[in-house]
Design an enzyme around this catalytic site. Structure first.
Site, mmCIF file in Angstrom:
data_model
loop_
_atom_site.group_PDB
_atom_site.id
_atom_site.type_symbol
_atom_site.label_atom_id
_atom_site.label_comp_id
_atom_site.label_asym_id
_atom_site.label_seq_id
_atom_site.Cartn_x
_atom_site.Cartn_y
_atom_site.Cartn_z
ATOM 1 N N HIS A 1 2.954 -6.735 5.811
ATOM 2 C CA HIS A 1 2.461 -5.032 6.048
ATOM 3 C C HIS A 1 2.082 -5.003 7.509
ATOM 4 O O HIS A 1 2.569 -4.287 7.918
ATOM 5 C CB HIS A 1 1.190 -4.995 5.526
ATOM 6 C CG HIS A 1 -0.193 -3.868 5.527
ATOM 7 N ND1 HIS A 1 0.500 -3.192 5.152
ATOM 8 C CD2 HIS A 1 -0.999 -4.007 6.907
ATOM 9 C CE1 HIS A 1 -0.430 -2.064 6.008
ATOM 10 N NE2 HIS A 1 -0.605 -2.734 6.521
ATOM 11 N N ASN B 1 0.887 -1.411 -0.203
ATOM 12 C CA ASN B 1 0.148 -0.196 0.257
ATOM 13 C C ASN B 1 0.950 1.294 0.446
ATOM 14 O O ASN B 1 0.439 2.234 0.092
ATOM 15 C CB ASN B 1 -0.954 0.150 1.061
ATOM 16 C CG ASN B 1 -0.724 -0.630 2.544
ATOM 17 O OD1 ASN B 1 0.551 -1.336 2.168
ATOM 18 N ND2 ASN B 1 -0.417 0.828 3.330
ATOM 19 N N HIS B 2 2.361 0.884 0.524
ATOM 20 C CA HIS B 2 3.083 1.967 0.073
ATOM 21 C C HIS B 2 4.101 2.272 -0.692
ATOM 22 O O HIS B 2 4.750 3.062 -1.133
ATOM 23 C CB HIS B 2 4.243 1.966 1.547
ATOM 24 C CG HIS B 2 3.096 2.288 3.344
ATOM 25 N ND1 HIS B 2 2.394 4.449 3.385
ATOM 26 C CD2 HIS B 2 3.002 1.803 3.894
ATOM 27 C CE1 HIS B 2 1.999 3.807 4.641
ATOM 28 N NE2 HIS B 2 2.937 1.851 5.089
#
Length: 264
Positions: free
Chosen positions: A175, A67-68
């Site tokens: 994550h 997600n980054h």
């Protein structure tokens, strides 16, 4: 085939730990292919081309993200041209980069797939449908397939393990930065671990400076998170895969601490 998967590399401390420990891990486990999650490698958010090249020069064969992925603008300059790096495949169509690839190491080929969960993370396309489409296509040509399921919810990662049991060789979660204790080989032959853990500052909070994170919890006011410094901890997992069938035959977690004695 021996595959070494290394959990989220966080900031400068994580990069230092990766460089220091790769020679030891290569000597001890003799992996054919090494994969790392690099989405937090640049100051805790995103990755740069220079950092990716460092990883490749140290012996890493493939990099997964999460997600980054887009947090460092440098990513747009190289992600389309770097076939050894993948971002979540269930990002919307037209997104730069690729969601799966095939990497080679020591004469072995490993297909790697990156997916991102939707529970407690931004809404994107369904990772289960993406997994079906991609893994079934890869299985036509490749037996050994690794899936990095980058997700917040343990239930969603466990669900993906069962969803791909017998189709992927290894489903590993990333994550959360905390290594889970549920490594196993599922009935269909898929190795599974809910979270590989992280490589980076061991005395921070998920790699970030403690005081800033505590202040956020205490006050609920905006706070700038910065990667902690100091000593590292290192987490990963080694999996043996039968190249004839694609089934996993062994899975072992790796957990190392800076200044911890070990036999070289």
């Amino acid at each position: 085939m021996k595959v070494l998967f290394i959990g989220d590399i966080v900031g400068n401390v994580g990069r230092k730990a990766l460089k220091e420990n790769l020679p030891y891990l290569k000597s001890k486990y003799k992996p054919h292919v090494i994969i790392v999650n690099g989405e937090n490698a640049a100051a805790g958010r995103g990755i740069t081309g220079a950092i990716a090249n460092e990883f490749f020069n140290w012996g890493v064969h493939g990099i997964t993200l999460g997600n980054h992925t887009w947090d460092n603008k440098d990513i747009f300059d190289f992600i389309d041209d770097e076939p050894r790096m993948i971002r979540p495949a269930n990002f919307p169509p037209g997104t730069p980069g690729r969601g799966y690839t095939v990497v080679k190491g020591e004469g072995k080929e490993l297909a790697i797939v990156n997916l991102q969960g939707r529970t407690f993370l931004p809404a994107i396309d369904c990772p289960f449908r993406a997994a079906d489409e991609i893994v079934d296509e890869l299985r036509r040509d490749y037996k050994c397939i690794l899936v990095d399921m980058h997700a917040e919810a343990t239930s969603e990662k466990i669900a993906m393990g069962w969803h791909l049991d017998g189709r992927a060789s290894f489903v590993v979660g990333t994550h959360t930065h905390v290594q889970s204790n549920d490594e196993r080989i599922l009935p269909g032959g898929t190795a599974y671990l809910t979270d590989a853990g992280m490589v980076g500052p061991r005395d921070g909070i998920l790699g970030m400076e403690r005081e800033a994170v505590l202040r956020k919890f205490y006050t609920q006011l905006p706070v700038r998170f910065v990667v902690d410094d100091g000593k590292w901890h290192f987490h990963g997992v080694i999996v043996d895969i039968d190249e004839e069938t694609g089934a996993a035959t062994r899975i072992e977690k790796i957990r190392l601490m800076e200044d911890e004695w070990r036999m070289e």
